[in-house]
Write an enzyme that holds these catalytic residues in place. Structure first.
Site, PDB file in Angstrom:
ATOM      1  N   SER A 183     -30.279 -96.606 -12.269  1.00  0.00           N
ATOM      2  CA  SER A 183     -30.279 -96.771 -13.716  1.00  0.00           C
ATOM      3  C   SER A 183     -31.452 -95.999 -14.290  1.00  0.00           C
ATOM      4  CB  SER A 183     -30.423 -98.238 -14.093  1.00  0.00           C
ATOM      5  OG  SER A 183     -31.751 -98.662 -13.868  1.00  0.00           O
ATOM      6  N   LYS A 184     -31.568 -96.028 -15.597  1.00  0.00           N
ATOM      7  CA  LYS A 184     -32.637 -95.268 -16.252  1.00  0.00           C
ATOM      8  C   LYS A 184     -34.022 -95.699 -15.759  1.00  0.00           C
ATOM      9  CE  LYS A 184     -29.105 -94.961 -18.553  1.00  0.00           C
ATOM     10  NZ  LYS A 184     -28.118 -95.983 -18.479  1.00  0.00           N
ATOM     11  N   ARG A 185     -34.106 -96.925 -15.304  1.00  0.00           N
ATOM     12  CA  ARG A 185     -35.406 -97.428 -14.859  1.00  0.00           C
ATOM     13  C   ARG A 185     -35.895 -96.733 -13.591  1.00  0.00           C
ATOM     14  NH1 ARG A 185     -35.096-103.554 -16.104  1.00  0.00           N
ATOM     15  NH2 ARG A 185     -34.595-103.422 -18.315  1.00  0.00           N
TER      16      ARG A 185
END
Length: 472
Positions: A242-244
């Site tokens: 994910s973007k994290r």
RNA sequence: GUCCCCAUCGUCUAGAGGCCCAGGACACUACCCUUUCACGGUAGGUACCGGGGUUCGAAUCCCCGUGGGGACGCCA
């Protein structure tokens, strides 16, 4: 002729999982002298953006995964989809459903509460002897596919083996929305059919769509392609990407200084293997690639290994090419890249030591800027013991031939005459000339810089150290 | 909840019944090399999820369990 495709939806950048899917699809076509097509699945008008299309195209280009046909855009094929829907309606393999989204939500909630799988109950599905209610006035219907109710759909997945799904598990999916726009599962089917796709190589998350697509294909009388479902890639921490998780877009790898061949080699090896081979070229990969050696389980991304590969490819890369990759990075930092020393000369000396292009830029930068070594480094290395030998080195510098061997000879001679070990002089030189404690062979570093610059940097450092000693 | 998929060192994997008291790579540790730090070289530790079968023999085949993941949209 084998025909594969990569079919991303342009709702974001090309992420690392998509890149691997594209790579495998591309390589399979190359391996079998087939064709690789690119198809943009942009039927979701709300979420699709032209920027995302560019980002995907850019990512593919950076990786060097060229398509043979396309890009095809689903939004440009609407007439074709509508024609097929009409055809299915006429043939009875699809029908109008007047149920509202609200009614559908209710139904699903009830089913879920009852512990059942939420699914359409077929209330508008025509059956022999069944009387349908009259269509509600003024309500636009969706079109649903008339899925078979009996038997199983099965296919031999090229990665996972035989998969069988009972038709009883499937409901009648919507193939056209109330506004007439066709839906994903339907467009994919028509496209794969029209484009003559022989091998659908895609992500794991589509396994559940496959039986539905096969059923539609069969209703259409189309040939069913072969399927290969690739397991997903997890982040470095074992969690879903994910973007994290930092670098998710392939272009972020470019920004972080990775070479495309390193990313490609890494991706190729993630979920696929060829015995014990770890390092291989794209061309070699294309010759070896097969679906039999793809792992069925999810793979965790390992940045350490990517870094190792990147360092390897950096050592192998041509100096001129690397210099041109480093140059814009320096310019982006506002560094005025001069001609003495030449960037190629620096890169040639340093490329063995860098893990990525940004580190290489860090190393090169010190040759072009007004250098101010850190005070603690000066204090650490410009010791009372080091200053005299440094002084002699500076004094004799004007006479030495300006090449590494001669400079190295001078360093050794100075050090010997003062009864010291090599590092006693080498370390001050490193710090004064580059601001760093770690450099390649110090004589080579000295030789890289113009004699005047060396003299200036050394004298300035020595004088500063002397005055500091004098005042303390 | 229902359906589907998956399961070998920390990680990526080799392995398709005996070649495996499990091999390679990254990472880690030690040593060597060395003008610092890397690189490189050598050595080392760490794994077949559990339980039942099948078989002379199972990491490999079957079943159950457990764990993880995915899907269940008028998203793709």
């Amino acid at each position: 002729m084998i025909r594969t495709r990569f079919a991303p939806s342009p709702t974001g950048f090309l992420h690392i999982g998509g890149a691997r899917t594209a790579l495998f699809s591309w390589a399979y076509a190359r391996r079998h002298a087939g064709r690789f097509l690119l198809r943009i699945e942009d039927t979701d008008l709300v979420r699709s953006t032209p920027e995302a299309v560019q980002a995907i195209l850019g990512g593919m280009q950076w990786l060097g995964l060229e398509h043979d046909e396309g890009p095809f855009y689903q939004t440009q094929r609407m007439d074709r989809y509508r024609a097929v829907i009409e055809q299915m309606l006429a043939a009875g393999s699809a029908y109008h459903c007047y149920m509202t989204p609200e009614e559908l939500d209710h139904l699903r909630e009830e089913q879920r509460a009852a512990g059942a799988k939420p699914r359409y109950d077929g209330r508008w599905r025509p059956e022999p002897g069944k009387t349908l209610p009259p269509p509600p006035a003024g309500r636009a219907p969706v079109v649903r596919f008339r899925n078979p109710t009996a038997g199983v759909v099965a296919w031999d997945d090229l990665v996972k083996g035989r998969i069988e799904i009972a038709n009883a598990e499937l409901d009648d999916l919507v193939i056209a929305r109330a506004d007439g726009a066709p839906t994903y599962n339907f467009c994919v089917v028509v496209d794969d059919w029209d484009m003559g796709i022989t091998h659908v190589i895609r992500g794991d998350d589509h396994v559940n769509n496959t039986p539905r697509q096969i059923n539609i294909l069969q209703a259409l009388g189309a040939e069913v392609p072969l399927y290969a479902h690739l397991s997903m890639i997890l982040g470095d921490d074992g969690q879903k990407l994910s973007k994290r998780h930092g670098a998710v877009s392939v272009m972020q790898y470019d920004e972080q200084g990775y070479l495309p061949e390193a990313v490609l080699n890494y991706l190729a090896r993630l979920g696929w293997s060829h015995g014990d081979d770890e390092i291989f070229s794209l061309q070699q990969f294309c010759e070896w690639f097969d679906l039999d050696h793809i792992t069925a389980s999810a793979a965790q991304f390992n940045t350490d290994k990517l870094n190792w590969l990147n360092a390897h490819y950096l050592k192998r890369a041509g100096t001129a090419r690397l210099a041109e990759l480093v140059r814009p990075r320096l310019q982006a930092r506002g560094v005025n890249v001069g001609t003495i020393p030449s960037l190629t000369a620096i890169v040639d000396l340093y490329k063995e030591r860098a893990g990525n292009l940004n580190e290489l830029a860090d190393m090169a930068e010190v040759f072009y800027i007004d250098l101010h070594p850190k005070a603690e480094l000066l204090a650490k290395h410009l010791t009372a013991e080091a200053l005299p030998v440094l002084g002699e080195f500076i004094d004799r510098l004007p006479e030495v031939a300006w090449e590494a061997a001669a400079i190295g000879g001078l360093i050794k001679d100075c050090v010997t005459r003062h009864g010291l070990k090599m590092p006693r002089l080498a370390m001050p030189l490193r710090v004064l000339l580059t601001g760093l404690e770690q450099t390649p062979s110090v004589d080579a570093v000295v030789a890289l810089l113009p004699r005047a610059t060396v003299l200036r940097r050394l004298a300035a450092g020595r004088d500063a150290a002397l005055s500091a000693a004098g005042t303390s």
